[in-house]
Motif scaffolding. Structure first.
Motif, short mmCIF file in Angstrom:
data_model
loop_
_atom_site.label_atom_id
_atom_site.label_comp_id
_atom_site.label_asym_id
_atom_site.label_seq_id
_atom_site.Cartn_x
_atom_site.Cartn_y
_atom_site.Cartn_z
N GLU A 466 -3.13 0.64 3.23
CA GLU A 466 -3.31 2.08 2.98
C GLU A 466 -1.96 2.80 2.98
OE1 GLU A 466 -5.68 5.93 4.88
OE2 GLU A 466 -5.95 3.93 5.72
N ASN A 467 -1.11 2.48 3.95
CA ASN A 467 0.21 3.11 4.02
C ASN A 467 1.07 2.73 2.81
OD1 ASN A 467 -0.36 4.35 6.46
ND2 ASN A 467 0.44 2.64 7.68
N LEU A 468 1.01 1.47 2.42
CA LEU A 468 1.80 1.03 1.27
C LEU A 468 1.29 1.65 -0.02
CD1 LEU A 468 2.25 -2.73 2.21
CD2 LEU A 468 4.03 -0.99 2.16
N THR A 469 -0.02 1.80 -0.13
CA THR A 469 -0.60 2.42 -1.31
C THR A 469 -0.18 3.88 -1.40
OG1 THR A 469 -2.51 0.93 -1.25
CG2 THR A 469 -2.75 2.96 -2.53
N ASP A 470 -0.11 4.57 -0.26
CA ASP A 470 0.37 5.95 -0.25
C ASP A 470 1.79 6.03 -0.77
OD1 ASP A 470 -2.00 6.91 0.74
OD2 ASP A 470 -1.35 6.96 2.83
N ILE A 471 2.61 5.05 -0.39
CA ILE A 471 3.98 5.02 -0.87
C ILE A 471 4.00 4.86 -2.39
CG2 ILE A 471 6.14 3.70 -0.87
CD1 ILE A 471 5.58 3.04 2.07
N GLU A 472 3.16 3.94 -2.89
CA GLU A 472 3.10 3.72 -4.34
C GLU A 472 2.69 4.98 -5.07
OE1 GLU A 472 2.12 -0.88 -5.37
OE2 GLU A 472 0.47 0.29 -4.56
#
Length: 478
Positions: A466-472
Motif C-alpha cells: 500500500e505504501n509503495l503503491t502510494d509512492i507510485e
C-alpha cells in the motif's frame, strides 16, 4: 509527474513572451524581418536562390495573428524565417547500400524523439547521394521536420556529417544571424505549431503533412537577442525536466523491484518472524489431504523455515476440473501489483459468479490463473459474489485452496519465482498461441507456512505494498 504537459506549458510561456523579460534596447523584430528580406533579395539578384512563390494565406492565419505577443515581436510564416525555400527530401525510391559503402539516409522515423537518432539509419549508394546532394545538401543547424507518420516532430542537425533525406522529411534552414535555430526548433515542437499542422493532415492510417501547409504555419518572432535568451532559458528548464523524468523513471523501477523483493522474502519465510506455537503446516496438510505428498526440502526451490512445507498445487486444490472457460469479466481487470490489463480507474478484483456449467462454478475465495495469451501469467482473486459486466473470454486454471488462507496462495502466484517458472514452461509458436499446460502447472510446488503465519504475511505485505503503491501514484501526479 506529467512532464509532457509541463514542457508544453513552459514552451507556451516562451512563445508568448512571458518566459524572459523584454529589453527595450533590443532591435525589434520588424527591423530584423526587413533585414532578412533585404538579404533574400541580394541572394536572388546574385542567382544563388530562386524567388519563392508566395503561399496562399489560410483561414487559420488570422486566428493565430490574434494571439497576443509583445510589441517588439512580429508574426511571420515559417518561410519568412528562412533564406532558402522550405523543401523536402527525394521523392524517388532510394537504392540502399551497406554502412561501409554507403551514405547516411534519414527519414521521419529518425527524428521522432525530437533529436536525430543515428543508431538505426539506412544508407544509400554514393552515386545516388551525389545526385541528391545537388538538389539539397543538409547542413549544421538545419531543422528536419517529420511530414509522415509521427508528423510535426522536428529535430536539429547538430553535426557536420554528410547525409541525405527522404521525402518524409522537410528541411527548414533558419536565416542564421537573424533567426536563432534553437528558438525556431522549440517553437516548431510546441503545441502551438502542432495544432496548426494537425488541421492540415491528410491520408488514412498514415498521416501526411504537405509542404504547402508547413509553409503557411505562423510563428511569433522576437528580437534576435531575445530569441537567444529564450532558447537559453528553455535549455535550462527543459534540462531540469529531463532529469526529473529520469529520476522518476528510476524511482518507479526501484518501487517495482522493491515490491518484487517483498514478495520474494515473504514466500521464503523472511518477512515476518515464525511463532513456535503456530500449528505446523505439516499438520494442516495431513488434515486437509492425507494423501498429499509433503516435501520439506527441494534442491530446485529456496530453503524454507522448519515449520513450513512444500506441496503441489494439485494436492491443495479442491477445484478438480482442468480449467474453466469463463464467459464474463469485469469492466476493469487488474493484475495484482502489476500493469493493469484494462488500465482505467482504480484496481479492483474479479467478482464471483457462476461460469460455465454448474460443475465449473467459480465462487468467492477462488484464485484464477490465466494460462493463455494475451494475459498469460495474470492472477485474479474472487473476493465477493457480486455481478459484473461481460466483456471477453479466455482460459483459466482455477485454484480453490482447502483450509488454507487463499490470499496467501494468491500472493505466491504473483511472486517473481512463480511467474518465472510459469513462463519458462509454455508451449505454442508464440503470440496468442502461447499457453501454459494445466497438467504441468498443477504439479508446481507451493510453499505453505502455518495458517496463522499465512495471515500475518499477507497483512504485513499489504501495508508495504500500500505504501509503495502510494509512492507510485504520487510519481505520476507530482
Amino acid at each position: 509527474m506529467d512532464t509532457k504537459a509541463l514542457r508544453q506549458k513552459i514552451l507556451h510561456l516562451a512563445i508568448r513572451g512571458k518566459l524572459v523579460p523584454q529589453d527595450p534596447n533590443d532591435e525589434p523584430a520588424s527591423v530584423l524581418l526587413e533585414r532578412i528580406r533585404t538579404e533574400k533579395e541580394r541572394l536572388i539578384a546574385e542567382g544563388k536562390i530562386k524567388r519563392p512563390q508566395k503561399a496562399k494565406s489560410s483561414s487559420s492565419e488570422y486566428h493565430y495573428q490574434k494571439f497576443e505577443i509583445p510589441n517588439s515581436w512580429k508574426w511571420i510564416t515559417l518561410p519568412e524565417a528562412c533564406l532558402i525555400p522550405i523543401t523536402d527530401g527525394t521523392h524517388q525510391t532510394p537504392t540502399y547500400s551497406d554502412k561501409d559503402n554507403g551514405v547516411p539516409f534519414l527519414s521521419s522515423k529518425d527524428v521522432t524523439s525530437r533529436s536525430i537518432d543515428w543508431n538505426n539509419i539506412k544508407y544509400i549508394t554514393k552515386s545516388l547521394h551525389e545526385e541528391l546532394y545537388k538538389r539539397i545538401a543538409p547542413q549544421k543547424w538545419d531543422i528536419l521536420l517529420a511530414k509522415n507518420g509521427t508528423t510535426g516532430v522536428a529535430a536539429m542537425v547538430e553535426t557536420d556529417a554528410i547525409f541525405d533525406i527522404y521525402v518524409t522529411l522537410a528541411l527548414i534552414r533558419p536565416a542564421l544571424g537573424y533567426i536563432h535555430p534553437k528558438y525556431l526548433l522549440y517553437v516548431i515542437n510546441s503545441n502551438f505549431c502542432k495544432e496548426q499542422f494537425n488541421t492540415h493532415l491528410t491520408g488514412i492510417g498514415l498521416p501526411n503533412l504537405h509542404l504547402i501547409d508547413i509553409q503557411r504555419t505562423m510563428i511569433p518572432l522576437p528580437p534576435y537577442k531575445e530569441q537567444i535568451r529564450i532558447a537559453d532559458k528553455l535549455d535550462e528548464y527543459l534540462y531540469i525536466i529531463d532529469k526529473v523524468e529520469e529520476d522518476v523513471s528510476s524511482l518507479a523501477l526501484l518501487v517495482s523491484n522493491t515490491k518484487s523483493k517483498i514478495l520474494e522474502l515473504a514466500m521464503q519465510g523472511k518477512l515476518v518472524p515464525q511463532n513456535p506455537t503456530d500449528e505446523p503446516a505439516t499438520d494442516i496438510l495431513r488434515r486437509v489431504n492425507p494423501k498429499a505428498r509433503i516435501i520439506t526440502d527441494n534442491p530446485h526451490y529456496p530453503q524454507l523455515p522448519d515449520n513450513w512445507i512444500y506441496v503441489s498445487i494439485d494436492d491443495i486444490n479442491e477445484y478438480k476440473s482442468r480449467s474453466v472457460n469463463p464467459a464474463v469479466y469485469p469492466e476493469q481487470v487488474f493484475d495484482l501489483y502489476s500493469v493493469p490489463i484494462y488500465p482505467t480507474g482504480e484496481p479492483e478484483r474479479l467478482k464471483g459468479q457462476e461460469i460455465g456449467s454448474t460443475k465449473q462454478t467459480v465462487k468467492c475465495g477462488d484464485i484464477l490463473l490465466c494460462k493463455i495469451n494475451p494475459h498469460l501469467n495474470r492472477v485474479w482473486f474472487i473476493d465477493s459474489d457480486s455481478d459484473h459486466t461481460q466483456i471477453a473470454s479466455s482460459e483459466w486454471i482455477v485454484v480453490r485452496p482447502k483450509e488454507l488462507y487463499a490470499p496467501f496462495i494468491r500472493e505466491y502466484f504473483t511472486s517473481p519465482a512463480f511467474r518465472k517458472m510459469l513462463c519458462s514452461q509454455v508451449s505454442g509458436v508464440g503470440g496468442s498461441l502461447t499457453r501454459a499446460q494445466p497438467s504441468l502447472v498443477k504439479q508446481y510446488l507451493v510453499p505453505i507456512p502455518p495458517y496463522e503465519e499465512q495471515i500475518r504475511i499477507v497483512e504485513h505485505m499489504s501495508k508495504f505494498i500500500e505504501n509503495l503503491t502510494d509512492i507510485e501514484v504520487n510519481l505520476t501526479t507530482l
